[in-house]
Design a protein around this motif. Sequence first.
Motif, PDB file in Angstrom:
ATOM      1  N   PHE A   1     -11.912  28.947  -5.715  1.00  0.00           N
ATOM      2  CA  PHE A   1     -12.361  27.683  -4.889  1.00  0.00           C
ATOM      3  C   PHE A   1     -12.776  28.200  -3.463  1.00  0.00           C
ATOM      4  CE2 PHE A   1      -9.414  26.275  -8.020  1.00  0.00           C
ATOM      5  CZ  PHE A   1      -9.915  24.977  -8.453  1.00  0.00           C
ATOM      6  N   THR A   2     -13.598  27.299  -2.927  1.00  0.00           N
ATOM      7  CA  THR A   2     -13.752  27.493  -1.511  1.00  0.00           C
ATOM      8  C   THR A   2     -13.468  26.089  -0.629  1.00  0.00           C
ATOM      9  OG1 THR A   2     -16.117  26.830  -1.921  1.00  0.00           O
ATOM     10  CG2 THR A   2     -15.864  29.031  -1.982  1.00  0.00           C
ATOM     11  N   VAL A   3     -13.521  26.280   0.541  1.00  0.00           N
ATOM     12  CA  VAL A   3     -13.451  25.036   1.349  1.00  0.00           C
ATOM     13  C   VAL A   3     -13.770  25.487   2.770  1.00  0.00           C
ATOM     14  CG1 VAL A   3     -10.926  25.660   2.187  1.00  0.00           C
ATOM     15  CG2 VAL A   3     -11.751  23.224   2.056  1.00  0.00           C
ATOM     16  N   ASN A   4     -14.567  24.550   3.448  1.00  0.00           N
ATOM     17  CA  ASN A   4     -14.872  24.703   4.997  1.00  0.00           C
ATOM     18  C   ASN A   4     -13.509  23.865   5.779  1.00  0.00           C
ATOM     19  OD1 ASN A   4     -17.154  26.287   4.495  1.00  0.00           O
ATOM     20  ND2 ASN A   4     -18.231  24.615   4.343  1.00  0.00           N
ATOM     21  N   SER A   5     -12.558  24.453   6.240  1.00  0.00           N
ATOM     22  CA  SER A   5     -11.633  23.852   6.766  1.00  0.00           C
ATOM     23  C   SER A   5     -11.783  23.463   8.250  1.00  0.00           C
ATOM     24  CB  SER A   5     -10.367  24.694   6.515  1.00  0.00           C
ATOM     25  OG  SER A   5      -9.508  23.994   7.344  1.00  0.00           O
ATOM     26  N   SER A   6     -11.272  22.165   8.506  1.00  0.00           N
ATOM     27  CA  SER A   6     -11.375  22.097   9.920  1.00  0.00           C
ATOM     28  C   SER A   6     -10.204  22.933  10.758  1.00  0.00           C
ATOM     29  CB  SER A   6     -10.792  20.417  10.212  1.00  0.00           C
ATOM     30  OG  SER A   6      -9.675  20.221  10.167  1.00  0.00           O
ATOM     31  N   PRO A   7     -10.393  23.365  11.844  1.00  0.00           N
ATOM     32  CA  PRO A   7      -9.348  24.353  12.550  1.00  0.00           C
ATOM     33  C   PRO A   7      -8.141  23.701  12.339  1.00  0.00           C
ATOM     34  CG  PRO A   7     -11.563  24.145  13.912  1.00  0.00           C
ATOM     35  CD  PRO A   7     -11.768  22.927  12.784  1.00  0.00           C
ATOM     36  N   PHE A   8      -7.933  22.375  12.622  1.00  0.00           N
ATOM     37  CA  PHE A   8      -6.740  21.697  12.444  1.00  0.00           C
ATOM     38  C   PHE A   8      -5.941  21.937  11.128  1.00  0.00           C
ATOM     39  CE2 PHE A   8      -4.538  17.719  11.307  1.00  0.00           C
ATOM     40  CZ  PHE A   8      -3.376  17.548  12.257  1.00  0.00           C
ATOM     41  N   ALA A   9      -6.753  21.831  10.102  1.00  0.00           N
ATOM     42  CA  ALA A   9      -6.147  21.864   8.726  1.00  0.00           C
ATOM     43  C   ALA A   9      -5.961  23.296   8.262  1.00  0.00           C
ATOM     44  CB  ALA A   9      -6.954  21.128   7.661  1.00  0.00           C
TER      45      ALA A   9
ATOM     46  N   GLY B   1     -14.212  34.247   7.228  1.00  0.00           N
ATOM     47  CA  GLY B   1     -15.153  34.245   8.360  1.00  0.00           C
ATOM     48  C   GLY B   1     -14.519  33.638   9.494  1.00  0.00           C
ATOM     49  N   ASP B   2     -15.353  33.755  10.734  1.00  0.00           N
ATOM     50  CA  ASP B   2     -14.789  33.077  11.905  1.00  0.00           C
ATOM     51  C   ASP B   2     -15.089  31.341  11.924  1.00  0.00           C
ATOM     52  OD1 ASP B   2     -13.899  35.445  12.984  1.00  0.00           O
ATOM     53  OD2 ASP B   2     -16.077  35.929  13.527  1.00  0.00           O
ATOM     54  N   GLN B   3     -14.328  30.975  12.777  1.00  0.00           N
ATOM     55  CA  GLN B   3     -14.725  29.502  12.869  1.00  0.00           C
ATOM     56  C   GLN B   3     -16.378  29.537  13.342  1.00  0.00           C
ATOM     57  OE1 GLN B   3     -12.082  27.047  15.213  1.00  0.00           O
ATOM     58  NE2 GLN B   3     -13.824  26.120  16.356  1.00  0.00           N
ATOM     59  N   VAL B   4     -16.925  28.279  12.675  1.00  0.00           N
ATOM     60  CA  VAL B   4     -18.398  27.868  12.622  1.00  0.00           C
ATOM     61  C   VAL B   4     -18.372  26.733  13.668  1.00  0.00           C
ATOM     62  CG1 VAL B   4     -20.529  27.355  11.717  1.00  0.00           C
ATOM     63  CG2 VAL B   4     -18.810  28.988  10.480  1.00  0.00           C
ATOM     64  N   GLU B   5     -19.246  26.724  14.304  1.00  0.00           N
ATOM     65  CA  GLU B   5     -19.785  25.335  15.135  1.00  0.00           C
ATOM     66  C   GLU B   5     -21.041  24.983  15.123  1.00  0.00           C
ATOM     67  OE1 GLU B   5     -18.097  25.649  19.204  1.00  0.00           O
ATOM     68  OE2 GLU B   5     -15.925  25.926  18.538  1.00  0.00           O
ATOM     69  N   THR B   6     -21.274  24.057  14.314  1.00  0.00           N
ATOM     70  CA  THR B   6     -22.670  23.446  14.276  1.00  0.00           C
ATOM     71  C   THR B   6     -22.772  22.148  14.038  1.00  0.00           C
ATOM     72  OG1 THR B   6     -24.630  24.057  12.673  1.00  0.00           O
ATOM     73  CG2 THR B   6     -22.564  23.951  11.608  1.00  0.00           C
ATOM     74  N   GLN B   7     -23.834  21.600  14.442  1.00  0.00           N
ATOM     75  CA  GLN B   7     -24.077  20.232  14.330  1.00  0.00           C
ATOM     76  C   GLN B   7     -22.857  19.128  14.758  1.00  0.00           C
ATOM     77  OE1 GLN B   7     -25.923  19.608  10.436  1.00  0.00           O
ATOM     78  NE2 GLN B   7     -27.342  21.264  10.561  1.00  0.00           N
ATOM     79  N   GLY B   8     -22.384  19.593  15.715  1.00  0.00           N
ATOM     80  CA  GLY B   8     -21.416  18.703  16.360  1.00  0.00           C
ATOM     81  C   GLY B   8     -19.837  18.981  15.689  1.00  0.00           C
ATOM     82  N   ILE B   9     -19.840  19.969  14.574  1.00  0.00           N
ATOM     83  CA  ILE B   9     -18.530  19.787  14.073  1.00  0.00           C
ATOM     84  C   ILE B   9     -18.020  21.423  13.988  1.00  0.00           C
ATOM     85  CG2 ILE B   9     -18.752  18.007  12.238  1.00  0.00           C
ATOM     86  CD1 ILE B   9     -19.477  20.011  10.285  1.00  0.00           C
ATOM     87  N   ALA B  10     -16.823  21.472  13.721  1.00  0.00           N
ATOM     88  CA  ALA B  10     -16.292  22.923  13.772  1.00  0.00           C
ATOM     89  C   ALA B  10     -15.500  23.084  12.276  1.00  0.00           C
ATOM     90  CB  ALA B  10     -15.178  23.139  14.787  1.00  0.00           C
ATOM     91  N   PHE B  11     -15.717  24.389  11.791  1.00  0.00           N
ATOM     92  CA  PHE B  11     -15.210  24.709  10.518  1.00  0.00           C
ATOM     93  C   PHE B  11     -14.675  26.122  10.218  1.00  0.00           C
ATOM     94  CE2 PHE B  11     -19.228  24.801   9.324  1.00  0.00           C
ATOM     95  CZ  PHE B  11     -19.677  25.644   8.687  1.00  0.00           C
ATOM     96  N   VAL B  12     -13.920  26.322   9.455  1.00  0.00           N
ATOM     97  CA  VAL B  12     -13.512  27.777   8.975  1.00  0.00           C
ATOM     98  C   VAL B  12     -13.724  27.923   7.581  1.00  0.00           C
ATOM     99  CG1 VAL B  12     -11.622  29.681   9.042  1.00  0.00           C
ATOM    100  CG2 VAL B  12     -11.894  28.027  10.883  1.00  0.00           C
ATOM    101  N   PRO B  13     -14.608  28.760   7.292  1.00  0.00           N
ATOM    102  CA  PRO B  13     -14.689  29.138   5.668  1.00  0.00           C
ATOM    103  C   PRO B  13     -13.565  29.629   5.298  1.00  0.00           C
ATOM    104  CG  PRO B  13     -16.114  30.723   7.150  1.00  0.00           C
ATOM    105  CD  PRO B  13     -15.668  29.675   7.999  1.00  0.00           C
ATOM    106  N   MET B  14     -13.005  29.203   4.002  1.00  0.00           N
ATOM    107  CA  MET B  14     -12.182  29.806   3.429  1.00  0.00           C
ATOM    108  C   MET B  14     -12.189  29.952   1.881  1.00  0.00           C
ATOM    109  SD  MET B  14      -9.105  27.958   5.362  1.00  0.00           S
ATOM    110  CE  MET B  14      -7.696  29.208   5.007  1.00  0.00           C
TER     111      MET B  14
END
Length: 156
Positions: free
Chosen positions: A113-121, A134-147
């Motif tokens: 499974f994959t998920v793009n997690s919010s930093p909070f989650a 991977g590192d936290q990604v910031e794009t199009q006004g949102i932030a996520f961490v690929p997991m």
Amino acid sequence: MHIRPATSHDAESISTLIRSVAHYFTLHPQGFGAEGFLKTIASDAIDGLIHAAHFRYFAGFIGDDLTGVVAIRDDKHLYHLFVSPQFQRQGVARQLWAHAKADALRRGNPGEFTVNSSPFAVPVYVSFGFVAVGDQVETQGIAFVPMTLSAPHKAV
């Protein structure tokens, strides 16, 4: 908690729930810069996901209260997992994830499974067994961490 497939009737409530926690993943608390993403969680967009062939969308309820939602794309990408603020830290996310994961495994997913997690989650997903890839990604006004989450390999 009762978990069932989401319906068109649920789309507005799901959209409202996701918007109530959007500040956890938008870069600006009011969502400035994330307008494109915010359109994807509008009720009509959610209704489209509910009916899309490559999505499985589930809603969790306690009584008549929507407690959370979970959606899996292509039986492998955890696309949405959101819990209403008043039900957070009560195991709702874990129950929703277990339901969606079991459904995907029944449908043939081998445990990847994959998920793009919010930093909070991120801590929640780590507790589910996911690891950051991977590192936290910031794009199009949102932030996520690929997991990712990988099934344990069996020894031969």
